[in-house]
Design a protein around this motif. Sequence first.
Motif, mmCIF file in Angstrom:
data_model
loop_
_atom_site.group_PDB
_atom_site.id
_atom_site.type_symbol
_atom_site.label_atom_id
_atom_site.label_comp_id
_atom_site.label_asym_id
_atom_site.label_seq_id
_atom_site.Cartn_x
_atom_site.Cartn_y
_atom_site.Cartn_z
ATOM 1 N N UNK A 177 34.941 56.733 44.717
ATOM 2 C CA UNK A 177 35.267 55.435 45.142
ATOM 3 C C UNK A 177 34.274 54.176 45.161
ATOM 4 N N UNK A 178 34.655 53.306 44.303
ATOM 5 C CA UNK A 178 34.013 52.220 44.564
ATOM 6 C C UNK A 178 34.974 50.959 44.743
ATOM 7 N N UNK A 179 33.969 49.663 44.905
ATOM 8 C CA UNK A 179 34.833 48.287 45.568
ATOM 9 C C UNK A 179 35.546 48.019 44.503
ATOM 10 N N UNK A 180 35.161 47.972 43.259
ATOM 11 C CA UNK A 180 36.156 47.433 42.048
ATOM 12 C C UNK A 180 37.342 48.348 42.047
ATOM 13 N N UNK A 181 37.475 49.552 42.111
ATOM 14 C CA UNK A 181 38.753 50.379 42.128
ATOM 15 C C UNK A 181 39.409 49.907 43.326
ATOM 16 N N UNK A 182 39.089 49.779 44.644
ATOM 17 C CA UNK A 182 39.670 49.345 45.753
ATOM 18 C C UNK A 182 40.456 48.070 45.758
ATOM 19 N N UNK A 183 39.632 47.131 45.012
ATOM 20 C CA UNK A 183 40.191 45.847 45.072
ATOM 21 C C UNK A 183 41.464 45.804 43.850
ATOM 22 N N UNK A 184 41.186 46.566 42.861
ATOM 23 C CA UNK A 184 42.125 46.570 41.632
ATOM 24 C C UNK A 184 43.475 47.224 42.261
ATOM 25 N N UNK A 185 43.183 48.385 42.949
ATOM 26 C CA UNK A 185 44.432 49.135 43.314
ATOM 27 C C UNK A 185 44.983 48.469 44.224
ATOM 28 N N UNK A 186 44.558 47.616 45.221
ATOM 29 C CA UNK A 186 44.967 47.034 46.369
ATOM 30 C C UNK A 186 45.571 45.701 45.715
ATOM 31 N N UNK A 187 45.203 45.072 44.526
ATOM 32 C CA UNK A 187 45.535 43.798 43.934
ATOM 33 C C UNK A 187 45.146 42.656 44.881
ATOM 34 N N UNK A 188 43.825 42.842 45.055
ATOM 35 C CA UNK A 188 43.219 41.558 45.723
ATOM 36 C C UNK A 188 41.932 41.385 45.136
ATOM 37 N N UNK A 189 41.179 40.478 45.363
ATOM 38 C CA UNK A 189 39.723 40.125 44.978
ATOM 39 C C UNK A 189 39.000 40.833 45.656
ATOM 40 N N UNK A 190 37.693 40.937 44.667
ATOM 41 C CA UNK A 190 36.753 41.633 45.569
ATOM 42 C C UNK A 190 36.267 41.252 46.819
ATOM 43 N N UNK A 191 36.210 40.119 46.896
ATOM 44 C CA UNK A 191 35.684 39.256 48.170
ATOM 45 C C UNK A 191 36.635 39.729 49.387
ATOM 46 N N UNK A 192 37.664 39.907 48.948
ATOM 47 C CA UNK A 192 38.969 40.088 50.175
ATOM 48 C C UNK A 192 38.469 40.951 51.204
ATOM 49 N N UNK A 193 38.114 41.920 50.510
ATOM 50 C CA UNK A 193 37.763 43.100 51.468
ATOM 51 C C UNK A 193 36.949 42.811 52.734
ATOM 52 N N UNK A 194 35.967 41.927 52.447
ATOM 53 C CA UNK A 194 35.192 41.784 53.395
ATOM 54 C C UNK A 194 35.381 40.521 54.438
ATOM 55 N N UNK A 195 36.882 40.445 54.448
ATOM 56 C CA UNK A 195 37.567 39.634 55.616
ATOM 57 C C UNK A 195 38.008 40.312 56.458
ATOM 58 N N UNK A 196 38.455 41.716 56.085
ATOM 59 C CA UNK A 196 38.906 42.770 57.030
ATOM 60 C C UNK A 196 37.844 43.704 57.399
#
Lengths: 205, 205
Positions: free
Chosen positions: A41-60
């Motif tokens: 599991x890596x961040x690129x995958x998470x962002x792509x699958x969720x349909x958000x930008x990489x940085x968005x993750x760190x808002x939550x």
Amino acid sequence: MNERSFFSEIFLCLSFMPTDKKTAILKSVLHLVNSVGFYHLNMKMIAAEAGVAAGTFYLYFKKKEDVINELYNLVVDEFNQAVLNAYQDDGDIKVIFTQMLEAAIQFYLQQKNYFSFIEQYTYAPFLFKENQEQNFVLLLPIYKMMRKGKKLRLIKDIPDAILLSIIHGSMNTMIKMHYAKKVSLNNAATRKKFYQACWEAVAVS
Amino acid sequence: MNERSFFSEIFLCLSFMPTDKKTAILKSVLHLVNSVGFYHLNMKMIAAEAGVAAGTFYLYFKKKEDVINELYNLVVDEFNQAVLNAYQDDGDIKVIFTQMLEAAIQFYLQQKNYFSFIEQYTYAPFLFKENQEQNFVLLLPIYKMMRKGKKLRLIKDIPDAILLSIIHGSMNTMIKMHYAKKVSLNNAATRKKFYQACWEAVAVS
DNA sequence: CACTAAAAAATGAACGTTCATTCATTATTT
DNA sequence: AAATAATGAATGAACGTTCATTTTTTAGTG
């Protein structure tokens, strides 16, 4: 967007959550852990699958690992709620026993991702979780039923850990075997045989 | 140094293997997987713990992941050998059943690293292993005993998967609980109660 | 309702680090 | 002295995280 903190109290079930960004991330992680596993599991995958930008993750989430812990709590809550629904405070304890096992199995059959996620989380020491105690929260509903059966002298007076191991441990392996196509839990007769065997293990003979 | 390929046939048990570099690496990985887990395992750790240079690893393994697969085979072989030792082709099936469970539990109690390693490997989909079939090699000795009990009509005529789940699944959870200090398997009376409950689940009533 | 400005959310290129792997060199064995 | 084993600094790709910038939402005003 920050309506979510309000809705999340109501819609614990991921399947029915409003599709905001945070929920999209949680869902994508749940799906990815099942398909590729924690290790890949890596961040690129998470962002792509969720349909958000990489940085968005760190808002939550503060760190990558935080989403795993938050997801675990959501998933365990849902599981426990499903199993507790099958509990009644009165009625034949063997019937309640069977109903709870049935509820647990049906839950995992309908939610393969949940099963896979819990399994991986449980068996990964020092991976994400701080304390091992967390693992046993999953056993609370069964524990409740078991205590009652013991009090009624219908369930064996042996250490709780033995009873919980037999019930929960064997159920887990059954589901693993189901997904490995070694047995089909879609067959009601098979499930019934399994419940009966478990019951004979824990019941006063 | 390449004496190892000869000795490895004889000394399957890692504990007694000659301490060449390859064995040192295998041992260090076994230890590290238990202490930090797959997720945090890296080459620097492996080399340091094994007391070799970083490059040495690649004289014996093609990739990082290869050592995991090789180690799994070694560990499963040792486990199966230990459990099969407790099997006899004649004698009371309940006694054999108990002896095999006892052998399995004693194995894991004496080798915590082995237990932790197998658990993590088993529950990590698409992590290192190519096929899921590998998981069930671990069940072969118990399967053998079970078949015999079924033939003698002393063990229930229900799907193999149910019997194996109850025996193996509950045992695994028992050991996990032992290491989490929820129960002590050092207590012979506790073990006996566990074996008895398992037997009642699988035995013809 | 339209317009606007401030606030909040979202973006993704850039950054610094970590990590698995390689390979020219050194040490050891044959 | 030839062959084999071991080394560890160097390499480059991959990864988690940041932050300056852009987009969207909210709230206030005429």
